[in-house]
Scaffold this motif. Structure first.
Motif, PDB file in Angstrom:
ATOM      1  N   VAL A  18      -6.881  46.202 -18.987  1.00 38.64           N
ATOM      2  CA  VAL A  18      -7.816  45.397 -18.179  1.00 38.64           C
ATOM      3  C   VAL A  18      -8.705  46.390 -17.435  1.00 38.64           C
ATOM      4  CG1 VAL A  18      -7.975  43.735 -16.277  1.00 38.64           C
ATOM      5  CG2 VAL A  18      -6.107  43.559 -17.938  1.00 38.64           C
ATOM      6  N   HIS A  19      -9.985  46.047 -17.305  1.00 40.40           N
ATOM      7  CA  HIS A  19     -10.940  46.953 -16.658  1.00 40.40           C
ATOM      8  C   HIS A  19     -11.537  46.305 -15.417  1.00 40.40           C
ATOM      9  CE1 HIS A  19     -10.570  49.209 -20.341  1.00 40.40           C
ATOM     10  NE2 HIS A  19     -10.954  48.157 -21.039  1.00 40.40           N
ATOM     11  N   VAL A  20     -12.030  47.158 -14.513  1.00 44.49           N
ATOM     12  CA  VAL A  20     -12.735  46.658 -13.323  1.00 44.49           C
ATOM     13  C   VAL A  20     -13.882  45.740 -13.774  1.00 44.49           C
ATOM     14  CG1 VAL A  20     -14.209  47.348 -11.383  1.00 44.49           C
ATOM     15  CG2 VAL A  20     -12.148  48.665 -11.922  1.00 44.49           C
ATOM     16  N   GLY A  21     -13.988  44.597 -13.101  1.00 40.70           N
ATOM     17  CA  GLY A  21     -15.073  43.656 -13.438  1.00 40.70           C
ATOM     18  C   GLY A  21     -14.660  42.602 -14.447  1.00 40.70           C
ATOM     19  N   ASP A  22     -13.497  42.786 -15.088  1.00 34.51           N
ATOM     20  CA  ASP A  22     -12.988  41.725 -15.965  1.00 34.51           C
ATOM     21  C   ASP A  22     -12.503  40.560 -15.104  1.00 34.51           C
ATOM     22  OD1 ASP A  22     -13.346  43.403 -18.131  1.00 34.51           O
ATOM     23  OD2 ASP A  22     -11.204  43.785 -18.465  1.00 34.51           O
ATOM     24  N   VAL A  23     -12.730  39.343 -15.589  1.00 37.58           N
ATOM     25  CA  VAL A  23     -12.129  38.179 -14.924  1.00 37.58           C
ATOM     26  C   VAL A  23     -10.809  37.902 -15.628  1.00 37.58           C
ATOM     27  CG1 VAL A  23     -12.341  35.718 -14.405  1.00 37.58           C
ATOM     28  CG2 VAL A  23     -14.341  37.209 -14.226  1.00 37.58           C
ATOM     29  N   LEU A  28     -11.831  38.052 -19.359  1.00 36.66           N
ATOM     30  CA  LEU A  28     -13.237  37.815 -19.706  1.00 36.66           C
ATOM     31  C   LEU A  28     -13.923  39.134 -19.399  1.00 36.66           C
ATOM     32  CD1 LEU A  28     -14.244  34.375 -18.153  1.00 36.66           C
ATOM     33  CD2 LEU A  28     -13.982  34.945 -20.561  1.00 36.66           C
ATOM     34  N   ARG A  29     -14.308  39.845 -20.447  1.00 31.63           N
ATOM     35  CA  ARG A  29     -14.826  41.199 -20.251  1.00 31.63           C
ATOM     36  C   ARG A  29     -16.137  41.188 -19.474  1.00 31.63           C
ATOM     37  NH1 ARG A  29     -10.185  43.893 -20.916  1.00 31.63           N
ATOM     38  NH2 ARG A  29      -9.425  43.894 -23.044  1.00 31.63           N
ATOM     39  N   HIS A  30     -16.252  42.093 -18.511  1.00 31.64           N
ATOM     40  CA  HIS A  30     -17.487  42.244 -17.702  1.00 31.64           C
ATOM     41  C   HIS A  30     -17.954  40.914 -17.125  1.00 31.64           C
ATOM     42  CE1 HIS A  30     -17.450  46.195 -19.426  1.00 31.64           C
ATOM     43  NE2 HIS A  30     -17.564  45.692 -20.626  1.00 31.64           N
ATOM     44  N   ARG A  31     -17.035  40.182 -16.531  1.00 28.25           N
ATOM     45  CA  ARG A  31     -17.278  38.915 -15.817  1.00 28.25           C
ATOM     46  C   ARG A  31     -17.522  37.723 -16.726  1.00 28.25           C
ATOM     47  NH1 ARG A  31     -19.992  42.498 -12.343  1.00 28.25           N
ATOM     48  NH2 ARG A  31     -19.114  42.505 -10.256  1.00 28.25           N
ATOM     49  N   PHE A  32     -18.257  37.868 -17.803  1.00 27.97           N
ATOM     50  CA  PHE A  32     -18.601  36.687 -18.593  1.00 27.97           C
ATOM     51  C   PHE A  32     -18.583  36.969 -20.093  1.00 27.97           C
ATOM     52  CE2 PHE A  32     -22.740  38.205 -19.831  1.00 27.97           C
ATOM     53  CZ  PHE A  32     -23.064  39.094 -18.812  1.00 27.97           C
ATOM     54  N   GLY A  33     -18.194  38.164 -20.490  1.00 32.92           N
ATOM     55  CA  GLY A  33     -18.252  38.542 -21.916  1.00 32.92           C
ATOM     56  C   GLY A  33     -17.168  37.876 -22.736  1.00 32.92           C
TER      57      GLY A  33
END
Ligand code: COA
Length: 128
Positions: free
Chosen positions: A66-71, A95-100
């Protein structure tokens, strides 16, 4: 990308923040586990109509980082119910990069026990 879909009810959504990272810049597995524990507690607490505690964490698999900014979205499904215990199947999706795009990052089976005001096991009420 897989066609797999989340199983269960969306119980908790939160965002991975910089304070939750390890020295490599990835999110701590323990942070993900704790979000799953919260979601399991919500789900089991609703089913048990009261206080619950986690007695066991099984089959925990960290599938992807999991990365920073993932939901982080936690899905829960109640499995076998015993006398005081409930098996909760959990899936964490990012959800990658908030909305990906959405990817399953972790799965586990938790066992939660319904307890009374003294912290002793109590029967899970019958389903309505
Ligand atoms: C949960 C707790 C109240 C259970 O007390 P206990 O005297 O061990 O109770 P029991 O042996 O009667 O077990 C209660 C239920 O848990 C089940 N259980 C016990 N150990 C288990 C395990 N390792 N995995 C899955 N289920 C388990 C039992 O089968 C029983 O289920 P049932 O009532 O549906 O038949 C007690 O162990 C406790 O307080 N644990 C700490 C919980 C906690 O603080 N969690 C947060 C950790 S920081």
């Amino acid at each position: 990308m897989s066609d797999e879909l989340p199983q269960g009810d969306l119980t908790l959504r939160t965002m991975a923040m910089p304070a939750d990272t390890n020295a490599s810049g990835d999110i701590f597995g323990g942070w993900v586990l704790s979000q799953m524990d919260l979601a399991g507690g919500i789900s089991a607490g609703q089913r048990a109509e009261g206080r619950v505690v986690t007695i066991a964490v099984d089959k925990m698999k960290f599938i992807q980082p999991v990365h920073v900014g993932d939901v982080l979205c936690i899905y829960t499904e109640i499995g076998r119910i015993g006398t005081s215990s409930m098996e909760i199947k959990l899936e964490a999706w990012a959800l990658r990069h908030r909305f990906g795009h959405r990817e399953k990052v972790t799965e586990a089976i938790f066992t939660m026990v319904a307890v009374d005001e003294n912290g002793k096991p109590r029967p899970v009420p019958k389903a309505h």
